[in-house]
Design an enzyme around this catalytic site. Structure first.
Site, PDB file in Angstrom:
ATOM      1  N   SER A  16       0.952  -0.994  -0.057  1.00 57.23           N
ATOM      2  CA  SER A  16       0.338   0.010   0.198  1.00 57.23           C
ATOM      3  C   SER A  16       0.426   1.546   0.066  1.00 57.23           C
ATOM      4  O   SER A  16       2.053   1.411   0.630  1.00 57.23           O
ATOM      5  CB  SER A  16      -0.984   0.300   1.706  1.00 57.23           C
ATOM      6  OG  SER A  16      -2.107   0.837   1.248  1.00 57.23           O
ATOM      7  N   SER A 140       9.355   9.826  10.291  1.00 56.98           N
ATOM      8  CA  SER A 140       8.332  10.541   9.849  1.00 56.98           C
ATOM      9  C   SER A 140       9.287  12.210  10.346  1.00 56.98           C
ATOM     10  O   SER A 140       9.951  11.898  11.593  1.00 56.98           O
ATOM     11  CB  SER A 140       7.004  10.117  10.101  1.00 56.98           C
ATOM     12  OG  SER A 140       6.355  10.996  10.245  1.00 56.98           O
ATOM     13  N   TYR A 153       2.733   7.498  18.121  1.00 58.06           N
ATOM     14  CA  TYR A 153       3.532   7.506  16.933  1.00 58.06           C
ATOM     15  C   TYR A 153       4.155   8.228  17.155  1.00 58.06           C
ATOM     16  O   TYR A 153       5.436   7.601  16.403  1.00 58.06           O
ATOM     17  CB  TYR A 153       1.690   8.149  15.458  1.00 58.06           C
ATOM     18  CG  TYR A 153       1.956   8.283  14.477  1.00 58.06           C
ATOM     19  CD1 TYR A 153       2.773   6.698  13.341  1.00 58.06           C
ATOM     20  CD2 TYR A 153       3.218   9.475  13.447  1.00 58.06           C
ATOM     21  CE1 TYR A 153       3.489   7.086  12.769  1.00 58.06           C
ATOM     22  CE2 TYR A 153       3.258   9.499  12.474  1.00 58.06           C
ATOM     23  CZ  TYR A 153       3.623   8.082  11.567  1.00 58.06           C
ATOM     24  OH  TYR A 153       4.148   7.912  10.121  1.00 58.06           O
ATOM     25  N   LYS A 157       8.391   7.129  16.439  1.00 66.21           N
ATOM     26  CA  LYS A 157       8.711   7.563  15.464  1.00 66.21           C
ATOM     27  C   LYS A 157      10.418   8.664  15.827  1.00 66.21           C
ATOM     28  O   LYS A 157      11.368   7.772  15.253  1.00 66.21           O
ATOM     29  CB  LYS A 157       8.863   8.247  14.611  1.00 66.21           C
ATOM     30  CG  LYS A 157       7.279   7.946  13.494  1.00 66.21           C
ATOM     31  CD  LYS A 157       7.519   7.050  12.458  1.00 66.21           C
ATOM     32  CE  LYS A 157       6.443   6.154  11.648  1.00 66.21           C
ATOM     33  NZ  LYS A 157       6.845   4.883  11.190  1.00 66.21           N
ATOM     34  N   THR A 188      -2.090   8.694   1.493  1.00 68.05           N
ATOM     35  CA  THR A 188      -1.803   7.483   1.312  1.00 68.05           C
ATOM     36  C   THR A 188      -3.548   6.515   2.281  1.00 68.05           C
ATOM     37  O   THR A 188      -3.489   7.190   2.374  1.00 68.05           O
ATOM     38  CB  THR A 188      -0.447   6.401   2.282  1.00 68.05           C
ATOM     39  OG1 THR A 188      -0.460   7.133   3.675  1.00 68.05           O
ATOM     40  CG2 THR A 188       0.001   6.961   1.380  1.00 68.05           C
TER      41      THR A 188
END
Ligand SMILES: NC(=O)c1ccc[n+]([C@@H]2O[C@H](COP(=O)([O-])OP(=O)(O)OC[C@H]3O[C@@H](n4cnc5c(N)ncnc54)[C@H](OP(=O)(O)O)[C@@H]3O)[C@@H](O)[C@H]2O)c1
Length: 263
Positions: A16, A140, A153, A157, A188
């Protein structure tokens, strides 16, 4: 310079978004791919659709169980040379720190942090032995700048960026390249798949992700960073791409902006 042609590249998150675009572009440039994500059927369909399809292979792994993923990968890839490992698989989060289950923090760390370490432990020994290779991790901008709704998150990261910095220092004497990729917003499935406070997926896109750069543009930037052996590459547009530089030189301004904005 890390050339792409005729290299064996192990790519996670290939089913993906950024990983899918990377798979297509790397295959076009003559790489032999090992395609990883949880879904073998999608990966096999992808393999068959790629340029030089017979030179690629599928390796389904679930990175939410890094120990198992490491064992399975060691068995499947035993005796195979890996020139480049691209740790791209990942999940995000959309929930406030006050409300988020501890299990959500753990899942983000398993996939986005421990999953990277587990696969690096599969690929690195033979790279060190051969005194060549390249480890790439798609971290990220959230690994440099914290903002609302992403405490787990960003935590994972930030952790993976720190781990990659240490790995780069250790790998310098072994001629193994170490690259961290810091994308801003990329259009995405990341927001749709992002975990909410109770661990369920958000199920819909975010406007800032929808208006981000395309996965193809991001993949081009990643390949460019790999070819140039960059230590770190920020890929994106607008505030999301400027954020790490702003954070470095104007931290108070960034604190003000992140306290006001949703993301
Ligand atoms: N999109 C953005 O704005 C953005 C910005 C900065 C960084 N990134 C990073 O870019 C990377 C790719 O994300 P994307 O934007 O392309 O999102 P995406 O479209 O949701 O793709 C995520 C990929 O990760 C795989 N994955 C998820 N959970 C997994 C697990 N437990 N085990 C193995 N594979 C798993 C998925 O495959 P299966 O579902 O088939 O397992 C899928 O191939 C992530 O690391 C993300 O944090 C994205």
């Amino acid at each position: 310079m890390t050339a792409i042609k005729d290299k064996t590249i192990w790519l996670t998150g290939a089913s993906s978004g950024i990983g899918l675009a990377l798979a297509q572009q790397l295959a076009e440039r003559g790489a032999r791919l090992i395609l990883t994500s949880r879904r073998p059927v999608q990966l096999e369909e992808l393999r068959q659709s790629l340029a030089n399809s017979e030179s690629h292979q599928v390796l389904a792994l679930d990175l939410s169980n890094p120990e198992q993923a490491k064992t399975d990968a060691q068995t499947a890839l035993s005796g195979q040379t890996i020139d480049v490992l691209i740790n791209n698989a990942g999940i995000s989060q959309r929930s406030e720190a006050l409300e988020t289950d501890l299990a959500v923090y753990r899942r983000l760390m398993e996939i986005d942090y421990f999953g990277v370490i587990a696969l690096n432990q599969v690929a690195l020994p033979q790279m060190v032995k051969r005194q060549q290779g390249h480890i790439v991790t798609v971290a990220s901008v959230a690994g440099k700048v914290g903002s609302k709704l992403r405490s787990g998150y960003s935590g994972a990261k930030f952790a993976v960026v720190g781990y990659m910095d240490c790995l780069r220092a250790e790998m310098a004497e072994h001629n193994v390249q170490v690259t961290s990729i810091l994308p801003g917003f990329v259009n995405t499935q990341i927001a749709i798949n992002a975990l909410q406070a109770d661990g369920n997926q958000q199920g819909h896109n975010d406007p800032e992700i929808e208006s981000g750069i395309s996965a193809n543009t991001c993949a081009e930037g990643i390949i460019n960073a790999i070819e140039r052996n960059k230590a770190e590459a920020i890929i994106g547009k607008g505030l999301s791409a400027l954020a790490p530089t702003l954070q470095r030189f104007f931290p108070t301004l960034v604190r003000r902006i992140t306290a006001k904005r949703k993301a």
